[in-house]
Scaffold this motif. Structure first.
Motif, mmCIF file in Angstrom:
data_model
loop_
_atom_site.group_PDB
_atom_site.id
_atom_site.type_symbol
_atom_site.label_atom_id
_atom_site.label_comp_id
_atom_site.label_asym_id
_atom_site.label_seq_id
_atom_site.Cartn_x
_atom_site.Cartn_y
_atom_site.Cartn_z
ATOM 1 N N MET A 46 0.683 -1.440 0.037
ATOM 2 C CA MET A 46 0.057 -0.246 0.072
ATOM 3 C C MET A 46 0.756 1.450 -0.038
ATOM 4 O O MET A 46 1.580 1.126 0.746
ATOM 5 C CB MET A 46 -0.946 0.060 1.187
ATOM 6 N N PRO A 47 0.494 1.765 -1.052
ATOM 7 C CA PRO A 47 1.951 3.314 -1.236
ATOM 8 C C PRO A 47 0.906 4.348 -0.027
ATOM 9 O O PRO A 47 -0.091 4.585 0.854
ATOM 10 C CB PRO A 47 1.154 4.094 -2.343
ATOM 11 N N SER A 48 2.185 5.114 0.601
ATOM 12 C CA SER A 48 1.895 5.767 1.311
ATOM 13 C C SER A 48 1.198 7.243 1.158
ATOM 14 O O SER A 48 1.375 7.958 0.034
ATOM 15 C CB SER A 48 3.751 6.195 2.593
ATOM 16 N N ILE A 49 0.267 8.071 1.778
ATOM 17 C CA ILE A 49 0.608 8.667 1.366
ATOM 18 C C ILE A 49 1.196 10.474 1.955
ATOM 19 O O ILE A 49 2.723 9.426 1.359
ATOM 20 C CB ILE A 49 -1.383 9.632 2.246
ATOM 21 N N SER A 50 0.873 11.499 1.168
ATOM 22 C CA SER A 50 1.899 12.864 1.009
ATOM 23 C C SER A 50 2.066 13.058 2.735
ATOM 24 O O SER A 50 1.173 12.806 3.435
ATOM 25 C CB SER A 50 1.605 13.808 0.191
ATOM 26 N N ASP A 51 3.510 13.672 2.612
ATOM 27 C CA ASP A 51 3.570 15.157 3.982
ATOM 28 C C ASP A 51 2.822 15.269 4.082
ATOM 29 O O ASP A 51 2.099 15.683 5.089
ATOM 30 C CB ASP A 51 5.140 14.902 3.983
ATOM 31 N N LYS A 52 1.830 16.314 2.812
ATOM 32 C CA LYS A 52 0.851 16.910 3.316
ATOM 33 C C LYS A 52 -0.031 16.990 3.551
ATOM 34 O O LYS A 52 -0.837 17.681 4.432
ATOM 35 C CB LYS A 52 0.709 17.849 2.286
ATOM 36 N N GLY A 53 -0.134 14.842 3.209
ATOM 37 C CA GLY A 53 -1.763 14.379 3.316
ATOM 38 C C GLY A 53 -1.947 14.502 5.389
ATOM 39 O O GLY A 53 -2.529 14.330 5.909
ATOM 40 N N LYS A 54 -0.613 13.573 5.992
ATOM 41 C CA LYS A 54 -0.365 13.607 6.589
ATOM 42 C C LYS A 54 -0.787 14.953 7.647
ATOM 43 O O LYS A 54 -0.756 15.327 8.677
ATOM 44 C CB LYS A 54 1.111 12.934 7.300
ATOM 45 N N ALA A 55 -0.053 16.313 7.056
ATOM 46 C CA ALA A 55 0.669 17.565 8.193
ATOM 47 C C ALA A 55 -0.630 18.111 7.833
ATOM 48 O O ALA A 55 -0.811 19.245 8.776
ATOM 49 C CB ALA A 55 1.180 17.877 7.258
ATOM 50 N N MET A 56 -1.770 18.259 6.596
ATOM 51 C CA MET A 56 -3.069 18.818 7.516
ATOM 52 C C MET A 56 -3.689 18.950 8.407
ATOM 53 O O MET A 56 -3.980 17.325 8.869
ATOM 54 C CB MET A 56 -4.295 18.738 5.540
ATOM 55 N N PRO A 57 -3.753 20.160 8.673
ATOM 56 C CA PRO A 57 -4.816 20.363 9.797
ATOM 57 C C PRO A 57 -6.426 19.668 9.978
ATOM 58 O O PRO A 57 -6.478 19.564 8.965
ATOM 59 C CB PRO A 57 -4.248 21.920 10.306
ATOM 60 N N ALA A 58 -6.362 18.889 10.711
ATOM 61 C CA ALA A 58 -8.268 18.849 10.969
ATOM 62 C C ALA A 58 -9.330 20.465 11.290
ATOM 63 O O ALA A 58 -8.470 20.765 11.626
ATOM 64 C CB ALA A 58 -8.606 17.564 11.902
ATOM 65 N N SER A 59 -9.860 20.140 10.477
ATOM 66 C CA SER A 59 -10.989 20.997 11.018
ATOM 67 C C SER A 59 -11.035 21.430 12.799
ATOM 68 O O SER A 59 -12.082 20.479 13.181
ATOM 69 C CB SER A 59 -11.948 21.520 10.568
ATOM 70 N N PRO A 60 -10.911 22.485 13.507
ATOM 71 C CA PRO A 60 -11.432 22.827 14.706
ATOM 72 C C PRO A 60 -12.386 22.739 15.314
ATOM 73 O O PRO A 60 -13.220 22.177 16.244
ATOM 74 C CB PRO A 60 -10.089 23.559 15.847
ATOM 75 N N ILE A 61 -13.173 23.104 14.755
ATOM 76 C CA ILE A 61 -14.051 23.318 14.622
ATOM 77 C C ILE A 61 -14.870 22.013 14.138
ATOM 78 O O ILE A 61 -15.738 21.834 14.802
ATOM 79 C CB ILE A 61 -15.266 24.386 13.428
ATOM 80 N N ARG A 62 -14.439 21.041 13.361
ATOM 81 C CA ARG A 62 -15.669 19.986 13.350
ATOM 82 C C ARG A 62 -15.413 18.773 13.934
ATOM 83 O O ARG A 62 -15.549 17.602 13.558
ATOM 84 C CB ARG A 62 -15.291 19.653 12.027
ATOM 85 N N LYS A 63 -13.957 19.278 14.829
ATOM 86 C CA LYS A 63 -13.336 17.927 15.403
ATOM 87 C C LYS A 63 -14.587 17.527 16.807
ATOM 88 O O LYS A 63 -14.261 16.293 16.888
ATOM 89 C CB LYS A 63 -12.396 18.063 15.478
ATOM 90 N N LEU A 64 -15.790 18.322 16.526
ATOM 91 C CA LEU A 64 -16.100 18.170 18.015
ATOM 92 C C LEU A 64 -18.214 17.978 17.120
ATOM 93 O O LEU A 64 -18.569 17.345 17.773
ATOM 94 C CB LEU A 64 -16.922 20.018 18.487
ATOM 95 N N VAL A 65 -18.006 17.751 16.146
ATOM 96 C CA VAL A 65 -18.388 17.402 14.896
ATOM 97 C C VAL A 65 -20.034 15.773 15.571
ATOM 98 O O VAL A 65 -20.522 15.477 16.189
ATOM 99 C CB VAL A 65 -18.520 17.404 13.700
ATOM 100 N N PRO A 66 -18.763 14.951 16.244
ATOM 101 C CA PRO A 66 -18.868 13.577 15.966
ATOM 102 C C PRO A 66 -19.969 13.478 17.590
ATOM 103 O O PRO A 66 -20.983 13.017 18.376
ATOM 104 C CB PRO A 66 -18.387 12.555 16.041
ATOM 105 N N TYR A 67 -18.899 14.747 18.707
ATOM 106 C CA TYR A 67 -20.121 14.391 20.054
ATOM 107 C C TYR A 67 -21.495 15.615 19.307
ATOM 108 O O TYR A 67 -22.476 14.728 20.743
ATOM 109 C CB TYR A 67 -18.943 15.651 20.637
ATOM 110 N N SER A 68 -21.401 16.559 18.528
ATOM 111 C CA SER A 68 -22.667 17.222 18.889
ATOM 112 C C SER A 68 -23.827 16.491 18.231
ATOM 113 O O SER A 68 -25.170 16.323 18.553
ATOM 114 C CB SER A 68 -22.626 18.234 17.923
ATOM 115 N N GLU A 69 -23.071 15.324 17.638
ATOM 116 C CA GLU A 69 -24.133 14.347 16.296
ATOM 117 C C GLU A 69 -24.670 13.082 17.595
ATOM 118 O O GLU A 69 -25.909 13.056 17.569
ATOM 119 C CB GLU A 69 -23.775 13.426 15.355
ATOM 120 N N GLU A 70 -24.033 12.912 18.093
ATOM 121 C CA GLU A 70 -24.318 11.766 19.728
ATOM 122 C C GLU A 70 -25.355 12.838 20.403
ATOM 123 O O GLU A 70 -26.425 12.124 20.961
ATOM 124 C CB GLU A 70 -23.440 11.818 20.264
#
Lengths: 398, 398
Positions: free
Chosen positions: A1-25
């Motif tokens: 399995m080829p590895s994804i790019s360094d940018k793909g790894k470094a891209m920040p997840a959205s600080p707003i969206r990381k709480l979305v699973p908790y709000s959905e719950e």
């Protein structure tokens, strides 16, 4: 399995969206969640824009010009001229949202490895665009104790290195709501001129100025025409976040010409969005007055309600529809998650955006959250009441 | 005045658009120009899609999910399953056109400085996305004498270095119209597996296969689920180029997760476009049959007409709506410009896309042009007649 790019790894997840699973719950548990976390206005889109969609009568939805339809750009030029910004239709590109305008501007002006300075806290997605472009965002901290005014020019100048290519400011500011004054912009002008930097001015919230305050555009800073790139959007102005129409504007012909090549590669900005945007130019002035009245009332209510809660400090921002608030909590990230996971008041709770995601200096903003006042006053009242109750019982209260 | 970036300087201008000023000049002179140069179909958008716009009844045009509306993704998954491609709605992102799907895929998978191999001639905008991502496109030449079949696997393998991260194929092909066979895809599977490369499969023209030929998707190559990324678009399928809706599809969860972070930074794909795309899933099968009949007739007419002109060779491609044609001219770039600047037949002329812009090996494609058969047969007839007359009198004829 080829590895994804360094940018793909470094891209920040959205600080707003990381709480979305908790709000959905929380919603799955049957709880009402008041969303103070996102800049999605509830204000209706102008009728003139909605009618343009309903009256759509073309047979083929074709590509448009890569820079955007000329009819639209000509109307935009007239719109800006009316607002005191003297540009013509060749000095702009219509982009896919303000997002693409920011990305094209950074790509066109800044080399990988180079730096752009910005006051923090700042719009978190600048991080994503910087990672995409391979550049570095260098923060210069603004403080809640100063209501997030522009940091002293000496502090900004300390951050300038041989790698610095520009400064990016968001005015009025997301996330702080701070409206930069003409004097502050003149200070930026000096530093931009002295060090020959680009000044990227994100003015997506231009119309959202309160208490009679006037917006001063970076486009009107004299003698730095070739340095200034204005980034704009219809998303907030007309409550049209979903149409994905923005603008990249500059007197610098080299920049426009480079950005156009990025624009040509992606063919064209959204066609239906352009129809909506073009129709929106005819929005009656009453619409803006009414929107301004509404947000002023919301802000006044909210700032007062927040400052009444013991241990809370909320500045009274003059622009946009955000404010960064200091809370008496150990860790705003934990608090925001706790609100969704463990708290309820009459089966209701609130969702806020922890401010840490808007700072790039580690550890900053730990006791701050961004609140968007995009709810009707009656909902805002309930949300403030819930927040006050939550702060009474939060285990990590300090 | 600060200097623009190296990428801004290096971005290739679109090879198709550089002739636009000449065609505008020809139109100003009162000449009718038949456009064989761009892939903008004249086929009407399905009624079911146009109705979805006219029936728009929301009050606020809001952001959608960054990966695209879930209702739309679920319908897309069912659409692909019906086409024999077994994926679910979590294995895809809705993007801003196929363009953004290509860019996100390259950004997520390939580091700056790394290489992606592609058969040339290839879709010229791959160059733009590669420049944006800071990567290198390595061409392996396919030849008109072979009707642009996949180059021998040994030739592809010769191009593989320690920097190679993937292979990109467009199937059916833009610009050649070549439809890769299952056998050719199985050859690609071997090389992808052996060297653990990504296989980027641009399948935007999947429905455009003629003479009963069947499309074989790279998604159905066994044992390389984590290597394959399919790039797709509604632009050509439903004649909706202007809505800017595409898809990035992969079984590789790491790739989807990385691409989602790029998607979050730009907030959401176009909302109105998604409404149109979702409605288009209900397009009746007769629409596609009719479109296929129409393009088959156009292709048959055009290929025959071209091959009747002395010195011209046109393969009979089985897919898309393009063909790369060999002309008896000294330089197709000069010829294309001459057609617009200096030639007219009964006050009419044609615009073609010089093939040189689709090759990255210098000097290749010098006597070839890409022709898009996106005109009604009666217009195509006139265009072929004009082209035949032009070739009789072109001063650079060889």
């Amino acid at each position: 399995m080829p590895s994804i790019s360094d940018k793909g790894k470094a891209m920040p997840a959205s600080p707003i969206r990381k709480l979305v699973p908790y709000s959905e719950e929380a919603k799955r548990k049957g709880r009402k969640v008041y969303h103070l976390n996102i800049g999605q206005p509830d204000i209706p889109t102008p009728e003139v824009a909605l009618n343009a969609i309903r009256n759509f009568n073309l047979k083929v939805i074709e590509y448009s010009h890569s820079a955007g339809n000329e009819t639209y750009r000509r109307k935009l030029a007239a719109f800006y001229q009316k607002a005191g910004i003297n540009i013509d239709h060749t000095e702009m590109l219509v982009t896919t949202g303000g997002s693409e305008a920011i990305l094209f501007a950074l790509m066109s002006c800044v080399n990988p490895g180079e730096e752009v300075i910005t006051p923090e806290p700042f719009y978190a997605n600048y991080n994503g665009f910087a990672t995409t472009a391979g550049i570095k965002i260098v923060p210069v901290t603004s403080y809640i104790t100063e209501d997030f005014a522009l940091p002293p020019i000496a502090e900004i100048e300390k951050k300038i290195t041989s790698k610095t290519k520009g400064i990016i400011v968001c005015n009025p500011n997301n996330p702080t709501g701070y409206l930069y004054s003409k004097e502050e912009l003149l200070q930026l002008r000096e530093i931009v001129k002295k060090h020959d930097l680009f000044l990227f001015s994100d003015e997506a919230y231009r119309e959202f100025c309160y208490d009679g305050a006037e917006h001063f555009s970076a486009m009107n800073l004299e003698g730095i025409d070739n340095n200034v790139i204005m980034l704009d959007s219809v998303s907030k102005r007309y409550s049209e976040c979903g149409v994905r129409i923005g603008m990249l504007i500059s007197k610098n012909k080299e920049v426009i010409s480079a950005a156009l090549k990025f624009a040509q590669a992606r063919l064209s900005p959204p066609g239906l969005g352009q129809i909506v945007g073009e129709a929106s130019i005819e929005t009656p002035p009453e619409y803006f007055k009414e929107v301004n009245r509404e947000y002023t009332a919301r802000r006044n209510y909210m700032v007062e309600a927040l400052n009444k809660i013991q241990g809370v400090y909320c500045p009274k921002p003059k622009g946009a529809f955000y404010t960064v608030v200091k809370l008496p909590v150990d860790d705003a990230d934990k608090f925001a998650q706790w609100l969704l996971e463990d708290f309820e008041f009459n089966n209701q709770t609130v969702m806020v955006a922890p401010a840490s995601g808007f700072y790039s200096t580690p550890g900053y903003g730990k006791n701050e959250v961004r609140i968007a006042y995009v709810l009707k006053i009656e909902d805002l009242k309930k949300a403030m009441e819930i927040l006050a109750e939550a702060l009474k019982v939060y285990p990590g209260r300090v």
